[in-house]
Design a protein around this motif. Structure first.
Motif, short mmCIF file in Angstrom:
data_model
loop_
_atom_site.label_atom_id
_atom_site.label_comp_id
_atom_site.label_asym_id
_atom_site.label_seq_id
_atom_site.Cartn_x
_atom_site.Cartn_y
_atom_site.Cartn_z
N GLN A 148 34.16 52.25 -44.22
CA GLN A 148 32.78 52.73 -44.37
C GLN A 148 31.76 51.80 -43.72
O GLN A 148 30.63 52.20 -43.44
N PHE A 149 32.17 50.56 -43.42
CA PHE A 149 31.24 49.59 -42.86
C PHE A 149 31.31 49.50 -41.33
O PHE A 149 30.52 48.80 -40.72
N VAL A 150 32.28 50.21 -40.73
CA VAL A 150 32.45 50.16 -39.27
C VAL A 150 31.23 50.74 -38.58
O VAL A 150 30.79 51.86 -38.88
N GLY A 151 30.67 49.99 -37.65
CA GLY A 151 29.51 50.44 -36.89
C GLY A 151 28.21 50.40 -37.68
O GLY A 151 27.18 50.86 -37.19
N VAL A 152 28.24 49.85 -38.89
CA VAL A 152 27.05 49.85 -39.75
C VAL A 152 26.55 48.44 -40.03
O VAL A 152 25.37 48.13 -39.84
N VAL A 153 27.45 47.57 -40.49
CA VAL A 153 27.04 46.23 -40.91
C VAL A 153 27.11 45.27 -39.72
O VAL A 153 28.14 45.20 -39.03
N PRO A 154 26.06 44.50 -39.47
CA PRO A 154 26.07 43.56 -38.35
C PRO A 154 26.84 42.29 -38.65
O PRO A 154 27.15 41.99 -39.81
N TYR A 155 27.13 41.56 -37.60
CA TYR A 155 27.79 40.26 -37.75
C TYR A 155 26.71 39.21 -37.97
O TYR A 155 25.77 39.07 -37.18
N VAL A 156 26.84 38.46 -39.05
CA VAL A 156 25.93 37.36 -39.35
C VAL A 156 26.77 36.14 -39.73
O VAL A 156 27.55 36.20 -40.69
N SER A 157 26.65 35.09 -38.97
CA SER A 157 27.44 33.89 -39.24
C SER A 157 27.15 33.36 -40.65
O SER A 157 25.99 33.16 -41.03
N GLY A 158 28.19 33.15 -41.43
CA GLY A 158 28.07 32.64 -42.78
C GLY A 158 27.79 33.70 -43.82
O GLY A 158 27.81 33.40 -45.02
N GLY A 159 27.56 34.96 -43.41
CA GLY A 159 27.26 36.03 -44.35
C GLY A 159 28.51 36.58 -45.00
O GLY A 159 29.60 36.54 -44.43
N ASN A 160 28.34 37.16 -46.20
CA ASN A 160 29.47 37.80 -46.88
C ASN A 160 29.00 38.97 -47.74
O ASN A 160 29.59 39.26 -48.79
N THR A 161 27.94 39.67 -47.27
CA THR A 161 27.44 40.86 -47.97
C THR A 161 27.19 41.96 -46.94
O THR A 161 27.13 41.69 -45.73
N PRO A 162 27.02 43.21 -47.40
CA PRO A 162 26.74 44.31 -46.47
C PRO A 162 25.43 44.15 -45.69
O PRO A 162 25.18 44.91 -44.76
N ALA A 163 24.61 43.17 -46.05
CA ALA A 163 23.42 42.88 -45.23
C ALA A 163 23.81 42.20 -43.93
O ALA A 163 23.04 42.18 -42.97
N GLY A 164 25.01 41.66 -43.88
CA GLY A 164 25.51 40.97 -42.69
C GLY A 164 26.59 39.99 -43.09
O GLY A 164 26.48 39.31 -44.12
N TRP A 165 27.68 39.93 -42.30
CA TRP A 165 28.77 39.01 -42.63
C TRP A 165 29.49 38.58 -41.36
O TRP A 165 29.37 39.19 -40.29
N ASP A 166 30.25 37.49 -41.51
CA ASP A 166 31.14 37.07 -40.43
C ASP A 166 32.53 37.59 -40.75
O ASP A 166 32.71 38.35 -41.71
#
Length: 252
Positions: A148-166
């Motif tokens: 469900q997160f494919v193509g939706v959640v961006p890559y954010v270094s150090g993140g681990n939530t649907p707001a952004g994650w690595d």
């Protein structure tokens, strides 16, 4: 009488000498040029004429007004065919680029809408959730939830939530929804659970990780993972996502 006899004797002596001289002359015959040497170069009558002159008042019966069809050489035909092929290829490339741009715009709009819905669902419990929670603690439920997160959640270094994650933050978050706590480091995730000997024996839901990257195996040689800041959360082949060796770990 004496004189006549002397004359006869003289003629008899001269005759053999003349005969011998005549024979010698016949054996050594020589010739000489009887015509002068020619030094003038003759005109080649078979050579093609390079210029002509025609009286402007000449009447050729109307042949001078004919408009015969112009033929083209093989080189000219090949050049025209090549130019036409290049033009057709350029038009096809332009059309493909336009279609790709339109498709990219549609995908970007869809992702933006999904991201907005996802942010609303995670920030407001009373809102309508677009991300369904896992229906069980099975590997298939985990894979379906991660999709469900494919193509939706961006890559954010150090993140681990649907707001952004690595990469490892994505794996950590998905497994947390299954009740499994993981460390936020791909190298540590590569040492958890039960080791799987090879990719041929891997099953959907297994973690594939090394010291640089981690993802969730979905089958057919593919993983779902937070790849990089440009791609975000996507499906990629295992061979593309990992450089060097990796570990396959089974937790479900």
């Amino acid at each position: 009488m004496v004189a006549v006899a002397a004359a006869c004797i003289s003629l008899a002596a001269i005759a053999p000498s003349a005969s011998a001289q005549s024979t010698t002359t016949d054996e050594a015959v020589t010739s000489s040029r009887s015509f002068p040497k020619t030094t003038t170069v003759k005109k080649n009558l078979l050579a093609e004429s390079t210029s002509t002159s025609v009286d402007s008042s000449s009447n050729w019966g109307g042949i001078e007004s004919l408009n015969p069809p112009q033929t083209k050489s093989t080189a000219e035909k090949e050049a025209e065919a090549k130019a036409a092929a290049e033009q057709a290829a350029a038009q096809a490339a332009a059309q493909a680029a336009a279609q790709a741009a339109a498709q990219a715009q549609q995908q970007a709009a869809s992702r933006s809408q999904s991201r907005s819905s996802l942010s609303a669902s995670t920030s407001s419990p009373s809102s309508t959730a677009t991300v369904n929670p896992p229906d069980s603690a099975s590997a298939s439920a985990l894979v379906a939830y991660a999709a469900q997160f494919v193509g939706v959640v961006p890559y954010v270094s150090g993140g681990n939530t649907p707001a952004g994650w690595d990469c490892s933050g994505f794996v950590q978050y998905v497994f947390a929804q299954m009740g499994i706590s993981l460390p936020h480091y791909s190298g540590a995730q590569a040492a958890l659970g039960t080791a799987v000997p090879s990719l041929a024996e891997a099953q959907p839901g297994d973690i594939i990780a090394n010291g640089a990257h981690s993802g969730i195996y979905v089958g057919n040689g593919m993983v779902v993972n937070a790849l990089n800041p440009k791609a975000g959360t996507v499906y990629t082949p295992v061979a593309y996502a990992y450089s060097g060796s990796y570990s396959i770990r089974r937790l479900l």
